[in-house]
Write a protein that holds these residues in place. Structure first.
Motif, PDB file in Angstrom:
ATOM      1  N   TYR A 260       0.851  -1.207   0.000  1.00 60.10           N
ATOM      2  CA  TYR A 260       0.000   0.000   0.000  1.00 60.10           C
ATOM      3  C   TYR A 260       0.882   1.251   0.000  1.00 60.10           C
ATOM      4  N   ALA A 261       1.886   1.246   0.875  1.00 59.81           N
ATOM      5  CA  ALA A 261       2.773   2.415   0.945  1.00 59.81           C
ATOM      6  C   ALA A 261       3.480   2.604  -0.397  1.00 59.81           C
ATOM      7  N   ASP A 262       3.981   1.484  -0.938  1.00 61.95           N
ATOM      8  CA  ASP A 262       4.732   1.549  -2.185  1.00 61.95           C
ATOM      9  C   ASP A 262       3.867   2.046  -3.346  1.00 61.95           C
ATOM     10  N   SER A 263       2.567   1.717  -3.295  1.00 61.86           N
ATOM     11  CA  SER A 263       1.658   2.093  -4.395  1.00 61.86           C
ATOM     12  C   SER A 263       1.554   3.604  -4.535  1.00 61.86           C
ATOM     13  N   ARG A 264       1.859   4.325  -3.456  1.00 63.69           N
ATOM     14  CA  ARG A 264       1.700   5.781  -3.483  1.00 63.69           C
ATOM     15  C   ARG A 264       3.015   6.523  -3.693  1.00 63.69           C
ATOM     16  N   ARG A 265       4.052   5.768  -3.990  1.00 62.00           N
ATOM     17  CA  ARG A 265       5.379   6.367  -4.081  1.00 62.00           C
ATOM     18  C   ARG A 265       5.422   7.551  -5.059  1.00 62.00           C
ATOM     19  N   ALA A 266       4.894   7.347  -6.262  1.00 63.15           N
ATOM     20  CA  ALA A 266       4.992   8.396  -7.292  1.00 63.15           C
ATOM     21  C   ALA A 266       4.209   9.646  -6.897  1.00 63.15           C
ATOM     22  N   ALA A 267       3.139   9.442  -6.114  1.00 67.83           N
ATOM     23  CA  ALA A 267       2.248  10.562  -5.795  1.00 67.83           C
ATOM     24  C   ALA A 267       2.739  11.390  -4.613  1.00 67.83           C
ATOM     25  N   ARG A 268       3.813  10.922  -3.947  1.00 64.88           N
ATOM     26  CA  ARG A 268       4.256  11.620  -2.741  1.00 64.88           C
ATOM     27  C   ARG A 268       5.050  12.891  -3.026  1.00 64.88           C
ATOM     28  N   ARG A 269       5.427  13.071  -4.289  1.00 64.94           N
ATOM     29  CA  ARG A 269       6.138  14.291  -4.666  1.00 64.94           C
ATOM     30  C   ARG A 269       5.409  14.928  -5.840  1.00 64.94           C
ATOM     31  N   ASP A 270       5.370  16.256  -5.878  1.00 60.86           N
ATOM     32  CA  ASP A 270       4.794  16.909  -7.045  1.00 60.86           C
ATOM     33  C   ASP A 270       5.877  17.111  -8.102  1.00 60.86           C
ATOM     34  N   ALA A 271       5.514  17.782  -9.222  1.00 60.40           N
ATOM     35  CA  ALA A 271       6.459  17.923 -10.334  1.00 60.40           C
ATOM     36  C   ALA A 271       7.755  18.599  -9.886  1.00 60.40           C
ATOM     37  N   ALA A 272       7.650  19.494  -8.905  1.00 61.92           N
ATOM     38  CA  ALA A 272       8.838  20.219  -8.436  1.00 61.92           C
ATOM     39  C   ALA A 272       9.601  19.436  -7.370  1.00 61.92           C
ATOM     40  N   GLY A 273       9.124  18.235  -7.035  1.00 64.87           N
ATOM     41  CA  GLY A 273       9.816  17.414  -6.045  1.00 64.87           C
ATOM     42  C   GLY A 273       9.397  17.699  -4.615  1.00 64.87           C
ATOM     43  N   SER A 274       8.351  18.520  -4.439  1.00 63.15           N
ATOM     44  CA  SER A 274       7.913  18.846  -3.090  1.00 63.15           C
ATOM     45  C   SER A 274       7.006  17.749  -2.526  1.00 63.15           C
ATOM     46  N   TYR A 275       7.057  17.640  -1.204  1.00 65.29           N
ATOM     47  CA  TYR A 275       6.262  16.635  -0.488  1.00 65.29           C
ATOM     48  C   TYR A 275       4.765  16.920  -0.636  1.00 65.29           C
ATOM     49  N   VAL A 276       3.991  15.886  -0.925  1.00 65.07           N
ATOM     50  CA  VAL A 276       2.537  16.026  -1.030  1.00 65.07           C
ATOM     51  C   VAL A 276       1.888  15.138   0.030  1.00 65.07           C
ATOM     52  N   PRO A 277       1.148  15.730   0.990  1.00 64.91           N
ATOM     53  CA  PRO A 277       0.521  14.882   2.012  1.00 64.91           C
ATOM     54  C   PRO A 277      -0.547  13.980   1.397  1.00 64.91           C
ATOM     55  N   LEU A 278      -0.820  12.865   2.072  1.00 62.74           N
ATOM     56  CA  LEU A 278      -1.741  11.846   1.571  1.00 62.74           C
ATOM     57  C   LEU A 278      -3.058  12.444   1.094  1.00 62.74           C
ATOM     58  N   ALA A 279      -3.628  13.352   1.910  1.00 65.64           N
ATOM     59  CA  ALA A 279      -4.955  13.887   1.606  1.00 65.64           C
ATOM     60  C   ALA A 279      -4.968  14.687   0.312  1.00 65.64           C
ATOM     61  N   GLU A 280      -3.808  15.195  -0.088  1.00 64.64           N
ATOM     62  CA  GLU A 280      -3.762  16.040  -1.285  1.00 64.64           C
ATOM     63  C   GLU A 280      -3.180  15.321  -2.490  1.00 64.64           C
ATOM     64  N   GLN A 281      -2.887  14.022  -2.339  1.00 63.45           N
ATOM     65  CA  GLN A 281      -2.252  13.300  -3.442  1.00 63.45           C
ATOM     66  C   GLN A 281      -3.223  13.064  -4.597  1.00 63.45           C
ATOM     67  N   ASP A 282      -2.660  13.085  -5.808  1.00 64.37           N
ATOM     68  CA  ASP A 282      -3.418  12.803  -7.021  1.00 64.37           C
ATOM     69  C   ASP A 282      -3.578  11.284  -7.129  1.00 64.37           C
ATOM     70  N   VAL A 283      -4.813  10.803  -6.934  1.00 65.65           N
ATOM     71  CA  VAL A 283      -5.018   9.348  -6.852  1.00 65.65           C
ATOM     72  C   VAL A 283      -4.701   8.649  -8.169  1.00 65.65           C
TER      73      VAL A 283
END
Lengths: 431, 115
Positions: A260-283
């Motif tokens: 489950y954690a690994d499935s969200r790897r790509a979504a944890r950073r935005d295009a600029a490499g900044s951290y994206v919290p779970l609630a704001e991740q692009d599913v």
């Protein structure tokens, strides 16, 4: 991650009659056998006399010999058998050189028998699970269990493990060799524990794998490519233990949790490499295939009706993953799962996550009350996630002074530059 | 393999124990020792006099020094030991856990260096 079997120690003359294609094929074959069979080979070589260090040395010699021999004579039909026989011969040679006569004759006797066994039997018996139980034995220092498993099962070198675990290579090398000496001298057994002690002992194995995953995960956050690899290696270990300990729902739960954690790897950073919290991740950036696999594992585990820490944590991740179908997150369900998890583990990590889930389900005041209760004894003062959670909840509740103070604590305790920037921005937004 | 089980316990508590409790404890040790014998694993073992009777001797540079008291002044003192034969560490731990001293003190399990 660097592995111990990558070294080439051959003279140029050895290569004179070898074509580059044969060499590449042999190298690929040796690397593949080493990758897939390293732990199996170490477990087989060490099971008898519990001497892991000697088994590793012999195997390392055998792999070097394979790189010299296979390009010229071709890859043997049974590469594992070839390596075992060669490693055994190396141990006999080493024992002959040994000055302690008794030890040598004992080793020779074992070696001769094992050599015979290796030549007789086709497929190698898989004793990796027993080796995992040795590495996570209660008599072994808890901090060295995960490194020991990464080294003996996967063949990672001590330097790579040391940097992933943020200790010096010398210190890690010493811890690993001390643990191996204890296994040999104190007689920690290579066996699967009996039914009555199995759950507890398996927990130690799973904890060690999860520790490796968590290190890899944090490092992955901290812009370190090695971290990504350590998380992958831990998932590989999780797959192995789930396949070897078939009836154990917690083994399935751990693998599901890591996936489950690994499935969200790509979504944890935005295009600029900044951290994206779970609630704001692009599913849409979550890996659907990985989530599907995790869901199947969790269902298979829950059929056994023996809930545990890893299944509960995986169930929480499963509830978060529901968002991919477009629905809202079921926070009351997540808060209830955290209640159960907190009752089971009494962990500070869980205490903080439970408060956050409760705040989502029942309001900031309820969440902050849980945080204050958990922090009453001062144990959370040095824990970054506590301050970050408290800052976010206090900010939403309009308690600006408390939020700013908590943000400053969180920023001061953060390792990861991207997360630090995120927290500084949130602090600035308070005005 | 052979293992030494070192029984560490609080001596003060034992000294103030009511007579009935002392008898119960002795009976428990008797039964445990018998179990070790029945399993064929007992190789030796003794109960020791209290640490107040201990003397530490050193002979550094040819000069003998004799000191009153045990080697280490700690709350839990060595009170006795067993030597057992066990297949591996888990078997030794299994025996250590059943020693009556494990329930109110600590058993240190040490592999014996084979000679």
């Amino acid at each position: 991650m660097p592995r111990r079997f990558g070294r080439r120690d051959r003279s140029a003359a050895d290569l004179a009659d070898v074509t580059p294609a044969a060499e590449d094929a042999a190298r690929a074959a040796a690397t593949r056998v080493a990758r897939e069979s390293y732990g199996k080979l170490v477990a087989f070589l060490a099971a008898r006399d519990r001497d892991i260090a000697a088994a590793e040395d012999a195997l390392s010699d055998a792999l070097a010999a394979a790189l010299a021999d296979w390009p010229r004579r071709g890859v043997p039909a049974n590469p594992e058998g070839w390596l075992i026989v060669t490693a055994r011969r190396r141990r006999i040679d080493a024992a002959r050189r040994s000055r302690i006569a008794d030890e040598a004759s004992e080793t020779l006797r074992f070696a001769a028998e094992e050599l015979q066994a290796a030549e007789d039997v086709g497929p190698l018996p898989d004793r990796r699970l027993a080796l995992m139980f040795v590495c996570a034995h209660p008599a072994i220092d808890e901090a060295v269990r995960a490194p020991l498993m990464l080294q003996t099962i996967l063949g990672l070198d001590a330097g790579a493990i040391a940097s992933a675990f943020l200790v010096s290579p010398a210190a890690m090398g010493q811890r690993l060799s001390r643990a191996k000496a204890k296994i040999r001298l104190a007689g920690a057994p290579f066996r699967i524990p009996e039914r009555d002690e199995l759950p507890e002992r398996l927990d130690a194995v799973l904890e060690a794998i999860y520790a490796a995953f968590a290190y890899g995960w944090e490092q992955a956050f901290a812009d370190d490519p090695r971290g990504r690899n350590l998380a992958e290696e831990a998932i590989w270990l999780g797959r192995l233990v789930a396949s070897l300990a078939l009836d154990e729902p917690e083994a399935l739960g751990l693998l599901a949790l890591m996936l489950y954690a690994d499935s969200r790897r790509a979504a944890r950073r935005d295009a600029a490499g900044s951290y994206v919290p779970l609630a704001e991740q692009d599913v849409s950036r979550w890996s659907a295939a990985t989530i599907d696999e995790a869901e199947r594992l969790l269902r298979a585990a829950s059929v056994k009706r023996a809930p545990g820490r890893f299944q509960l944590e995986a169930a929480i991740q499963s509830a978060h993953a529901e968002r991919r179908h477009g629905g809202a997150t079921n926070w009351p369900a997540i808060a209830a799962l955290y209640d159960a998890l907190y009752a089971l583990t009494d962990s500070k990590v869980v205490a903080v996550n439970r408060a956050v889930a409760t705040a989502e389900a029942y309001g900031e005041a309820a969440g902050l009350a849980l945080l204050e209760a958990a922090a009453a004894d001062g144990d959370l003062d040095g824990y970054q996630s506590y301050w970050a959670a408290r800052a976010a909840l206090a900010a939403r509740a309009g308690r600006k002074g408390e939020a700013a103070d908590a943000y400053r604590h969180a920023i001061g305790l953060e390792f990861d530059p991207a997360t630090r920037v995120f927290l500084i921005e949130r602090l600035a937004l308070l005005g | 393999m052979q293992y030494l089980l070192l029984i560490h316990g609080e001596e003060g508590r034992f000294a103030n124990m009511p007579k009935g409790d002392v008898e119960k404890m002795m009976a428990a040790y008797g039964a445990y020792t018998q179990a070790l014998k029945d399993a064929g694993v007992l190789r030796g073992g003794e109960r020791l006099q209290p640490s107040t009777t201990a003397t530490v001797v050193r002979a550094k540079n040819g000069k003998t020094s004799v000191l009153n008291g045990p080697y280490a002044e700690v709350k839990e003192q060595l009170g006795g030991y067993y030597v057992i034969e066990a297949a591996d560490l888990d078997a030794a731990i299994g025996w250590a856990a059943r020693c009556p001293g494990a329930s109110d003190g600590a058993i240190e399990v040490r592999p014996i260096w084979p000679m």
